[in-house]
Design a protein around this motif. Structure first.
Motif, PDB file in Angstrom:
ATOM      1  N   GLN A   1      70.553  36.263 -20.688  1.00 51.93           N
ATOM      2  CA  GLN A   1      71.149  37.043 -19.377  1.00 51.93           C
ATOM      3  C   GLN A   1      70.086  37.858 -19.087  1.00 51.93           C
ATOM      4  N   LEU A   2      69.567  38.901 -19.705  1.00 48.77           N
ATOM      5  CA  LEU A   2      68.674  39.955 -19.317  1.00 48.77           C
ATOM      6  C   LEU A   2      67.358  39.325 -18.605  1.00 48.77           C
ATOM      7  N   LYS A   3      66.777  38.188 -19.231  1.00 52.12           N
ATOM      8  CA  LYS A   3      65.930  37.411 -18.662  1.00 52.12           C
ATOM      9  C   LYS A   3      65.990  36.903 -17.253  1.00 52.12           C
ATOM     10  N   ALA A   4      67.118  36.487 -17.060  1.00 53.95           N
ATOM     11  CA  ALA A   4      67.746  35.985 -15.845  1.00 53.95           C
ATOM     12  C   ALA A   4      67.803  37.319 -14.867  1.00 53.95           C
ATOM     13  N   MET A   5      68.228  38.372 -15.357  1.00 51.94           N
ATOM     14  CA  MET A   5      68.354  39.467 -14.371  1.00 51.94           C
ATOM     15  C   MET A   5      67.108  39.955 -13.789  1.00 51.94           C
ATOM     16  N   ILE A   6      66.145  40.018 -15.006  1.00 48.62           N
ATOM     17  CA  ILE A   6      64.695  40.472 -14.600  1.00 48.62           C
ATOM     18  C   ILE A   6      64.247  39.438 -13.372  1.00 48.62           C
ATOM     19  N   GLU A   7      64.220  38.141 -13.486  1.00 57.56           N
ATOM     20  CA  GLU A   7      63.936  37.177 -12.598  1.00 57.56           C
ATOM     21  C   GLU A   7      64.664  37.556 -11.125  1.00 57.56           C
ATOM     22  N   ILE A   8      65.942  37.789 -11.220  1.00 56.82           N
ATOM     23  CA  ILE A   8      66.551  38.166 -10.090  1.00 56.82           C
ATOM     24  C   ILE A   8      66.049  39.557  -9.360  1.00 56.82           C
ATOM     25  N   ILE A   9      65.568  40.359 -10.396  1.00 56.04           N
ATOM     26  CA  ILE A   9      65.053  41.750  -9.682  1.00 56.04           C
ATOM     27  C   ILE A   9      63.775  41.365  -8.905  1.00 56.04           C
ATOM     28  N   ALA A  10      62.940  40.307  -9.453  1.00 53.34           N
ATOM     29  CA  ALA A  10      61.695  39.935  -9.000  1.00 53.34           C
ATOM     30  C   ALA A  10      61.825  39.133  -7.682  1.00 53.34           C
ATOM     31  N   LEU A  11      62.875  38.450  -7.557  1.00 51.99           N
ATOM     32  CA  LEU A  11      63.374  37.645  -6.519  1.00 51.99           C
ATOM     33  C   LEU A  11      63.754  38.779  -5.314  1.00 51.99           C
ATOM     34  N   ALA A  12      64.511  39.834  -5.809  1.00 54.59           N
ATOM     35  CA  ALA A  12      64.862  40.602  -4.809  1.00 54.59           C
ATOM     36  C   ALA A  12      63.594  41.459  -4.178  1.00 54.59           C
ATOM     37  N   ILE A  13      62.593  41.780  -4.959  1.00 59.70           N
ATOM     38  CA  ILE A  13      61.512  42.328  -4.482  1.00 59.70           C
ATOM     39  C   ILE A  13      60.582  41.638  -3.735  1.00 59.70           C
ATOM     40  N   GLN A  14      60.455  40.169  -3.980  1.00 60.53           N
ATOM     41  CA  GLN A  14      59.719  39.240  -3.425  1.00 60.53           C
ATOM     42  C   GLN A  14      60.456  39.113  -1.842  1.00 60.53           C
ATOM     43  N   THR A  15      61.680  38.816  -1.789  1.00 55.79           N
ATOM     44  CA  THR A  15      62.378  38.679  -0.468  1.00 55.79           C
ATOM     45  C   THR A  15      62.524  39.915   0.472  1.00 55.79           C
ATOM     46  N   ASP A  16      62.264  41.032  -0.142  1.00 56.81           N
ATOM     47  CA  ASP A  16      62.258  42.436   0.481  1.00 56.81           C
ATOM     48  C   ASP A  16      63.781  42.448   0.739  1.00 56.81           C
ATOM     49  N   SER A  17      64.707  42.017  -0.208  1.00 53.01           N
ATOM     50  CA  SER A  17      66.296  42.176  -0.168  1.00 53.01           C
ATOM     51  C   SER A  17      66.718  43.456  -0.135  1.00 53.01           C
ATOM     52  N   THR A  18      65.705  44.364  -1.289  1.00 49.62           N
ATOM     53  CA  THR A  18      65.900  45.927  -1.283  1.00 49.62           C
ATOM     54  C   THR A  18      64.671  46.504  -1.888  1.00 49.62           C
ATOM     55  N   ARG A  19      64.812  47.702  -1.970  1.00 46.63           N
ATOM     56  CA  ARG A  19      63.515  48.319  -2.495  1.00 46.63           C
ATOM     57  C   ARG A  19      63.936  49.557  -3.302  1.00 46.63           C
ATOM     58  N   ALA A  20      65.266  49.305  -3.826  1.00 43.24           N
ATOM     59  CA  ALA A  20      65.692  50.391  -4.876  1.00 43.24           C
ATOM     60  C   ALA A  20      66.417  49.571  -5.748  1.00 43.24           C
ATOM     61  N   ILE A  21      65.975  49.393  -6.920  1.00 44.80           N
ATOM     62  CA  ILE A  21      67.006  48.647  -7.979  1.00 44.80           C
ATOM     63  C   ILE A  21      67.026  49.462  -9.121  1.00 44.80           C
ATOM     64  N   THR A  22      68.387  49.573  -9.803  1.00 46.73           N
ATOM     65  CA  THR A  22      68.500  50.129 -11.306  1.00 46.73           C
ATOM     66  C   THR A  22      69.263  49.115 -11.873  1.00 46.73           C
ATOM     67  N   CYS A  23      68.870  48.910 -13.327  1.00 47.62           N
ATOM     68  CA  CYS A  23      69.321  47.918 -14.108  1.00 47.62           C
ATOM     69  C   CYS A  23      69.631  48.571 -15.578  1.00 47.62           C
ATOM     70  N   SER A  24      70.840  48.478 -16.117  1.00 45.98           N
ATOM     71  CA  SER A  24      71.161  48.692 -17.339  1.00 45.98           C
ATOM     72  C   SER A  24      71.751  47.631 -18.153  1.00 45.98           C
ATOM     73  N   SER A  25      71.010  47.565 -19.330  1.00 47.87           N
ATOM     74  CA  SER A  25      71.273  46.598 -20.201  1.00 47.87           C
ATOM     75  C   SER A  25      71.839  47.000 -21.439  1.00 47.87           C
ATOM     76  N   GLY A  26      72.622  46.164 -22.216  1.00 47.00           N
ATOM     77  CA  GLY A  26      73.514  46.280 -23.401  1.00 47.00           C
ATOM     78  C   GLY A  26      73.240  45.473 -24.430  1.00 47.00           C
ATOM     79  N   PHE A  27      74.326  45.088 -25.176  1.00 47.24           N
ATOM     80  CA  PHE A  27      74.252  44.056 -26.338  1.00 47.24           C
ATOM     81  C   PHE A  27      75.315  43.896 -26.718  1.00 47.24           C
ATOM     82  N   ALA A  28      75.807  42.490 -27.275  1.00 47.73           N
ATOM     83  CA  ALA A  28      76.887  41.913 -27.763  1.00 47.73           C
ATOM     84  C   ALA A  28      76.864  41.443 -29.045  1.00 47.73           C
ATOM     85  N   ASN A  29      77.717  41.830 -29.658  1.00 50.66           N
ATOM     86  CA  ASN A  29      77.818  41.317 -31.198  1.00 50.66           C
ATOM     87  C   ASN A  29      77.315  39.769 -31.476  1.00 50.66           C
ATOM     88  N   GLY A  30      76.454  39.630 -32.428  1.00 51.14           N
ATOM     89  CA  GLY A  30      75.876  38.188 -32.343  1.00 51.14           C
ATOM     90  C   GLY A  30      74.642  37.915 -31.820  1.00 51.14           C
TER      91      GLY A  30
END
Length: 416
Positions: free
Chosen positions: A253-282
């Motif tokens: 999930q986090l790797k996919a989100m990082i790729e989405i962040i890169a896509l957002a920048i590449q397409t100039d969809s936004t110029r300000a992004i924050t992302c918090s990541s957590g963890f699930a048991n297992g």
């Protein structure tokens, strides 16, 4: 070729290879002020500090890379790590929402701009230049970082919501409904502003100040509506990258989100992004919870767990750097990384609830990097972490000399 015309004509097909025949023109039309982007990667529990910070005696370029930061080794010249920066207060988990403002929400009334976060300040600055003024993302965790100037916490969206917002075209019915909603909201705001102006004549000075604060929030909403309306009928960009699937582990999930962040920048969809990541048991083969691990008490098992979790977060920062270095910047020339500031940081320093010496790493963005910067530790001489935020804002083009609890820009951090 003018950039907006190019994006519209080509449908922003970011999956296509870079078209070299167009790049000289893009480089020739470099803006006087480069267009900067900002990404903040964070978590809500701080870090295991002994594995995160370089030795305090190793200021400068020749520091030994700490265990948690080793995934960034190949980018050593392109990032800066900081020691002894913080926002100057205690409060444990209450420090998490303060990371990007330096202002506790309960004290926001003491500041002209409240506790507006850095990403939302940038969202205001860029205005309608992008479809989304900002993106507030979360992976197995609520994002607590983003606040408007009126103190409203910006809601978190997940990777699937972000992907669909960027690439799925709305139906005609939805566009019509949205246009009607904008029209109704504008009508209501017009009435509110008219009544408020009449009321203002009857109020004393203190009440007039309160009313002015209220009107400021109304004007802010008016501005947002006017910025969103032009995008209703503009086509969204296209991509060959498939929609991410929910239900995978944190790693996927986090790797996919990082790729989405890169896509957002590449397409100039936004110029300000924050992302918090957590963890699930297992995840990562670990049994337990992130919060529990953070109260490690120097026990081997939870410490090892934190190193795995935080080391992976840093590896994803390194992955984002890789992605942005690989993409040419059609607005500014160079690469997307050259004009994107990537901040890894946490508003709570460690799971022991301390907020001194925040974990902060800054990469890219046109800053001069490659060092471990060590600042004074004694309280009277401590440097506010908000000075770093002000430096990022100034480097992004904002002509301001104060932000949140800053006292100046950050001493020793230079940019081109």
């Amino acid at each position: 070729m003018e950039r907006r015309r190019f994006l519209k004509g080509a449908g922003v097909a970011i999956a296509l290879p870079v078209m070299e025949s167009l790049m000289p023109k893009a480089r020739g039309a470099v803006n006087k002020k480069p267009i900067r982007r900002f990404v903040c990667l964070s978590n809500n529990y701080g870090v295991y500090q002994k594995a995160f910070f370089p030795d305090a005696t190793q200021a400068g370029k020749n520091y030994d890379m700490p265990e948690t930061l080793k995934p960034l080794e190949k980018h050593r010249k392109d990032f800066t790590t900081f020691s002894n920066l913080d926002h100057g207060f205690t409060g444990g988990h209450q420090g998490v929402p303060v990371l990007l403002s330096g202002v506790r929400p309960i004290l926001a009334h003491n500041y002209n701009e409240g506790n507006i976060s850095l990403d939302q300040k940038l969202a205001e600055y860029h205005g309608a230049a992008t479809r989304f003024p900002s993106m507030t993302l979360g992976v197995r965790e609520k994002n607590l970082l983003s606040f408007t100037r009126t103190g409203v916490q910006v809601p978190t969206i997940n990777m699937q919501q972000a992907y669909r917002a960027m690439f799925f075209e709305d139906t005609n019915e939805k566009k019509i409904s949205q246009a009607e909603r904008f029209k109704r909201q504008n009508s209501i705001l017009d009435v509110v502003m008219g009544q408020a102006k009449s009321l203002n004549k009857e109020l004393g000075k203190q009440d007039q100040e309160k009313l002015e604060e209220y009107l400021g929030s109304v004007r802010s909403l008016e501005k947002k509506i006017s910025q969103q309306e032009p995008w209703l009928n503009k086509p969204k960009p296209k991509t060959d990258v498939p929609e991410p699937k929910p239900g995978n582990g944190t790693t996927e999930q986090l790797k996919a989100m990082i790729e989405i962040i890169a896509l957002a920048i590449q397409t100039d969809s936004t110029r300000a992004i924050t992302c918090s990541s957590g963890f699930a048991n297992g995840d990562f083969g670990l049994n337990g919870g992130y919060h529990g691990f953070s109260h490690h008490g120097e026990r081997d098992e939870p410490v090892a767990a934190l190193k795995k979790i935080e080391g992976f977060q840093i590896s994803m920062m390194s992955y984002l750097i890789d992605l942005l270095k690989a993409q040419e910047d059609p607005i500014n020339g160079g690469t997307l990384f050259d004009n994107t500031s990537i901040l890894y940081g946490c508003g709570m320093a460690a799971g022991t609830h301390q907020t001194k010496n925040l974990p902060l790493v800054l990469a890219g963005g046109g800053f001069k990097h490659g060092e471990h910067k060590v600042y004074p530790m004694p309280d009277p001489k401590r440097i506010p972490a908000a000075n770093l935020l002000l430096s990022i804002l100034q480097q992004s083009g904002l002509e301001i000399d104060q932000f949140g609890s800053s006292s100046s820009t950050l001493t020793g951090l230079e940019w081109s």
